[in-house]
Enzyme design. Structure first.
Site, short mmCIF file in Angstrom:
data_model
loop_
_atom_site.label_atom_id
_atom_site.label_comp_id
_atom_site.label_asym_id
_atom_site.label_seq_id
_atom_site.Cartn_x
_atom_site.Cartn_y
_atom_site.Cartn_z
N ASP A 73 0.85 -1.19 0.00
CA ASP A 73 0.00 0.00 0.00
C ASP A 73 0.88 1.24 0.00
O ASP A 73 1.62 1.48 0.96
CB ASP A 73 -0.86 -0.05 1.28
CG ASP A 73 -1.75 1.16 1.43
OD1 ASP A 73 -2.59 1.15 2.33
OD2 ASP A 73 -1.58 2.13 0.65
N VAL A 91 -8.81 2.00 -12.79
CA VAL A 91 -10.04 2.57 -13.38
C VAL A 91 -9.82 3.00 -14.83
O VAL A 91 -10.68 2.81 -15.69
CB VAL A 91 -10.50 3.79 -12.53
CG1 VAL A 91 -11.58 4.59 -13.22
CG2 VAL A 91 -10.96 3.32 -11.16
N TYR A 92 -8.62 3.52 -15.11
CA TYR A 92 -8.39 4.07 -16.47
C TYR A 92 -8.04 2.99 -17.50
O TYR A 92 -7.86 3.27 -18.67
CB TYR A 92 -7.32 5.16 -16.43
CG TYR A 92 -7.83 6.51 -15.92
CD1 TYR A 92 -9.16 6.66 -15.50
CD2 TYR A 92 -7.00 7.61 -15.85
CE1 TYR A 92 -9.63 7.88 -15.03
CE2 TYR A 92 -7.46 8.85 -15.39
CZ TYR A 92 -8.78 8.96 -14.97
OH TYR A 92 -9.24 10.19 -14.51
N SER A 98 -2.76 4.77 -14.30
CA SER A 98 -3.75 4.43 -15.34
C SER A 98 -4.11 2.95 -15.42
O SER A 98 -4.94 2.57 -16.26
CB SER A 98 -3.28 4.89 -16.74
OG SER A 98 -3.41 6.29 -16.86
N VAL A 121 -6.22 4.40 -5.83
CA VAL A 121 -5.11 4.90 -5.00
C VAL A 121 -5.37 6.36 -4.60
O VAL A 121 -4.99 6.80 -3.51
CB VAL A 121 -3.76 4.73 -5.74
CG1 VAL A 121 -3.63 5.65 -6.94
CG2 VAL A 121 -2.59 4.89 -4.79
N ASP A 122 -6.10 7.08 -5.45
CA ASP A 122 -6.45 8.48 -5.14
C ASP A 122 -7.26 8.53 -3.85
O ASP A 122 -6.97 9.31 -2.92
CB ASP A 122 -7.27 9.03 -6.32
CG ASP A 122 -7.41 10.54 -6.32
OD1 ASP A 122 -8.14 11.06 -7.18
OD2 ASP A 122 -6.80 11.20 -5.47
N1 APR Z 1 -1.33 1.50 -3.08
C1 APR Z 1 -0.72 1.23 -4.26
N2 APR Z 1 -1.38 1.03 -5.41
C2 APR Z 1 -2.73 1.09 -5.36
C3 APR Z 1 -3.45 1.37 -4.17
C4 APR Z 1 -2.68 1.57 -3.00
N3 APR Z 1 -3.25 1.84 -1.82
N4 APR Z 1 -4.78 1.35 -4.46
C5 APR Z 1 -4.89 1.09 -5.76
N5 APR Z 1 -3.66 0.91 -6.31
C6 APR Z 1 -3.29 0.60 -7.68
C7 APR Z 1 -4.31 -0.10 -8.53
O1 APR Z 1 -4.31 -1.50 -8.25
C8 APR Z 1 -3.76 0.20 -9.91
O2 APR Z 1 -2.74 -0.73 -10.23
O3 APR Z 1 -3.06 1.82 -8.35
C9 APR Z 1 -3.11 1.58 -9.75
C10 APR Z 1 -3.89 2.71 -10.40
O4 APR Z 1 -5.28 2.42 -10.32
P1 APR Z 1 -6.34 3.58 -9.97
O5 APR Z 1 -6.14 4.01 -8.57
O6 APR Z 1 -7.67 3.06 -10.37
O7 APR Z 1 -5.91 4.81 -10.90
P2 APR Z 1 -6.09 5.01 -12.48
O8 APR Z 1 -6.27 3.72 -13.20
O9 APR Z 1 -4.96 5.91 -12.85
O10 APR Z 1 -7.48 5.81 -12.56
C11 APR Z 1 -7.53 7.11 -12.05
O11 APR Z 1 -9.35 6.56 -10.63
O12 APR Z 1 -9.42 6.77 -8.38
C12 APR Z 1 -9.76 7.39 -9.55
O13 APR Z 1 -9.66 9.71 -9.00
C13 APR Z 1 -9.02 8.69 -9.73
O14 APR Z 1 -10.42 9.31 -11.56
C14 APR Z 1 -9.13 8.84 -11.21
C15 APR Z 1 -8.96 7.41 -11.72
#
Ligand code: APR
Length: 177
Positions: free
Chosen positions: A14, A124-125, A121, A37-38
């Site tokens: 994490d 979600v992306y 990315s 992660v956001d």
């Molecule tokens: N620590 C490390 N990695 C994490 C964590 C964490 N606590 N939580 C999630 N991840 C990983 C996910 O498994 C993925 O591999 O972070 C990576 C990015 O995934 P997302 O968080 O979904 O981000 P992204 O794909 O860039 O999409 C961005 O999602 O949360 C929303 O506000 C954000 O609209 C934006 C979109």
């Protein structure tokens, strides 16, 4: 500056728990928080993070902004906005590469020596993991070779599958991990 497994590494876990100078957030262009992660970073940092983010008035895809880390163990958060995957012919590779370069450039400007990236990315992306980790490792390795002030970059994988993808990408660059 030679690149070795100490300067460029993979961890599984994490990202909000890492006591590095900066963690990178996979944000959206509003910078007002979200899921993934956001959401985890905002929950761990506390409400002051959102207050500071509000004052930044958003961030275009491919760019990066920096804030303090507040209740996080990391001193700073570098927020970068990755591209939404749309098949790969809408500039996604270049935008994703720019996320890593711009985040690293901000880190250098702020005297940050250790930082950690999530897989930008890849959640979600919807960016395909192998392609995204290839870009992440290639761009970061090139930046670190040219920039001695960055002591260490950690790619934080949230699952064994993601850790494996990073390890394969580093191996393809001839970098053990
Ligand atoms: N620590 C490390 N990695 C994490 C964590 C964490 N606590 N939580 C999630 N991840 C990983 C996910 O498994 C993925 O591999 O972070 C990576 C990015 O995934 P997302 O968080 O979904 O981000 P992204 O794909 O860039 O999409 C961005 O999602 O949360 C929303 O506000 C954000 O609209 C934006 C979109």
């Amino acid at each position: 500056m030679p690149l070795d497994a100490q300067r460029l590494k993979v961890d599984q876990g994490d990202i909000t728990r890492l006591a590095v100078d900066a963690i990178v957030n996979a944000a959206n262009s509003s910078l007002l928080g979200g899921g993934g992660v956001d959401g985890a970073i905002h929950r761990a940092a506390g409400p002051e993070l959102l207050e500071e983010c509000r004052r930044l008035n958003g961030c275009p895809t491919g760019e990066a902004r920096i804030t303090r880390g507040y209740r996080l163990p990391a001193r700073y958060v570098i927020h970068t906005v990755g591209p939404v995957w749309q098949g790969g012919r809408r500039g996604e590779p270049e935008l994703l590469a720019a996320c890593y370069r711009n985040s690293l450039r901000l880190a250098v400007e702020h005297g940050i020596r250790t930082l950690a990236f999530p897989a930008i990315s890849c959640g979600v992306y919807g960016y395909p993991l192998a392609a995204a980790t290839a870009i992440a490792t290639r761009e970061t390795a090139a930046f670190l070779e040219a920039e001695p002030s960055i002591a260490q970059v950690t790619f934080v994988a949230f699952s064994p599958e993601i850790a494996q993808a990073y390890k394969q990408a580093l191996a393809a660059l001839g970098l053990a991990s």
